[in-house]
Design an enzyme around this catalytic site. Structure first.
Site, PDB file in Angstrom:
ATOM      1  N   LYS A 108      -9.803 -59.880 -41.869  1.00 36.71           N
ATOM      2  CA  LYS A 108      -9.280 -60.563 -40.672  1.00 36.71           C
ATOM      3  C   LYS A 108      -9.820 -59.883 -39.414  1.00 36.71           C
ATOM      4  CE  LYS A 108      -7.105 -63.748 -42.735  1.00 36.71           C
ATOM      5  NZ  LYS A 108      -7.628 -65.094 -42.685  1.00 36.71           N
ATOM      6  N   SER A 161      -4.145 -62.572 -38.449  1.00 41.70           N
ATOM      7  CA  SER A 161      -2.878 -62.066 -38.963  1.00 41.70           C
ATOM      8  C   SER A 161      -2.393 -60.878 -38.140  1.00 41.70           C
ATOM      9  CB  SER A 161      -3.117 -61.617 -40.408  1.00 41.70           C
ATOM     10  OG  SER A 161      -2.058 -60.818 -40.842  1.00 41.70           O
ATOM     11  N   TYR A 210      -8.088 -57.005 -47.414  1.00 46.66           N
ATOM     12  CA  TYR A 210      -7.709 -58.311 -46.856  1.00 46.66           C
ATOM     13  C   TYR A 210      -7.573 -58.205 -45.337  1.00 46.66           C
ATOM     14  CZ  TYR A 210      -4.604 -61.857 -45.014  1.00 46.66           C
ATOM     15  OH  TYR A 210      -4.058 -62.827 -44.206  1.00 46.66           O
TER      16      TYR A 210
END
Ligand code: NAD
Ligand code: UFG
Length: 331
Positions: A152, A124, A148
């Site tokens: 990644k 991302s 989150y």
């Protein structure tokens, strides 16, 4: 090729499955259906007239994953599965770290055991943090503001180290910018099970009257009109990026931004949606959302050149296809 697609019934995964099937690949989809619905599978098969092998399996279940690899001769893995709600990840960080990191490790372990050397990972733009735009793959990554985003960044590091230690392993880290839109048929789109997170689903809720007004987070950013700027990319263009990444995968690790290279503000997106669909989107300005950055858009020259891939659909197509899917849902 025989491609194992994790998270293949989810939003991006389902669109990518259609593109992969149309490109001639055979698919084994693994998803625990935590954030997707089983009927998506039948829709993907209907759209392409192809069969898909499906396993409802949680990727943290090492034995179950190993069994799938032992049954099928797999040529490559595209790993979409993951939990992705930024706000929720702050409330239940352990759940996010466990699910997203352990899934990746279990999968890679099986890849190494069964000699599967092509691995494409859904990363991302969030890993860039608040860098200067446009974001380029060579930039040093800055800390993200939530667990989150950290999952990644950590998954990227884990895959880079594993590729270093296993010279035959080929990894493509795809950094998505802001995926929106839906399949042109109106059959596939974004259907999250839990609370909504992103702008476009709230735009459609406001247009439908499900919520009274869309909340626009911040009007005083240093941008064209004071609202946040993002690089929205049509999910079918993003899907095509995966076919290109798989076709052009190289030994070692390659990192690609998948975006359009163009920034659009929240107000510009609202106005494009209203114009394209002939419907009003009521909105109000509220405070900035904690953790948001002002501007985020990609330098896409590396993917354009090395993958021979470019996002083609504009913001109006994104708004049109989103709304068509939404209209189909209520029929
Ligand atoms: P999604 O929630 O629609 O799809 C993810 C799928 O993974 C779901 O079907 C879910 O059921 C499945 N899943 C989650 N954990 C699993 C597990 N342990 N075992 C098996 N299945 C599991 O999300 P999406 O928008 O399609 O995102 C796909 C990937 O792209 C995710 O990794 C996400 O973090 C990443 N990404 C998404 C965005 C975005 O804005 N949508 C942006 C950047 C990156
Ligand atoms: N926004 C609003 N109102 C809303 C929702 C969002 O004004 O109700 C604004 C945000 O402040 C931001 C823009 O719309 O300026 C886009 O917000 P999103 O929540 O749709 O997307 P983000 O850019 O915050 O994050 C998304 C994904 C992340 C991913 C990132 C990659 O949620 O998972 O894109 O760039 F990492």
């Amino acid at each position: 090729m025989n491609i194992l697609v994790t998270g293949g019934t989810g939003y991006i995964g389902s669109h990518a499955c259609v593109a992969l099937l149309e490109a001639g690949h055979d698919l084994i989809v693994v998803d625990n259906l935590y954030n997707s619905k089983i009927d998506t599978l039948e829709k993907m098969m209907r759209l392409t007239n192809k069969e898909i092998t499906f396993y409802q399996v949680d990727l943290t279940n090492e034995l179950a994953v190993d069994k799938i690899f032992s049954i099928h001769s797999i040529d490559g893995v595209i790993h979409f599965a993951g939990m992705k709600a930024v706000g929720e990840s702050v409330e239940v960080p352990l759940t996010y770290y466990y699910n997203n990191i352990v899934s990746t490790m279990v999968l890679v372990k099986a890849c190494l055991k069964y000699n599967v050397y092509r691995f494409v990972f859904s990363s991302s733009a969030t890993v860039y943090g608040d860098n200067t735009v446009p974001f380029v793959e060579t930039m040093d990554l800055l800390p993200t503001t939530n667990p989150y985003g950290e999952t990644k960044a950590m998954s990227e590091r884990i895959l880079i180290d594993i590729a270093k230690a296993n010279p035959t392993f080929s990894v493509s880290l795809l950094r998505y910018f802001n995926p929106v839109g839906a399949h042109e048929s109106g059959l596939l789109g974004e259907r999250p099970n839990g609370t909504l997170n992103n702008l476009m689903p709230y735009v459609t809720q406001a247009a439908k009257g499900v919520i009274k007004k869309l909340k626009v987070f911040g009007s005083d950013y240093p941008t064209v009109d004071g609202t946040g700027v993002r690089d929205y990319i049509h999910v079918m263009d993003l899907a095509g990026g995966h076919v290109a990444a798989l076709n052009n995968i190289k030994k070692g690790v390659q990192i690609y931004n998948l975006g359009t290279g163009k920034g659009t503000s929240v107000l510009e997106l609202i106005h494009a949606f209203e114009k394209e669909n002939g419907i009003e989107v009521p909105f109000e300005f509220v405070n900035r959302r904690p953790g948001d950055i002002a501007i985020c858009y990609a330098d896409v020259s590396k993917a354009n050149k090395e993958l021979n891939w470019t996002a083609k659909r504009d913001i109006f197509a994104m708004c049109r296809d989103t709304w068509r899917f939404e209209q189909n849902l209520v029929k």
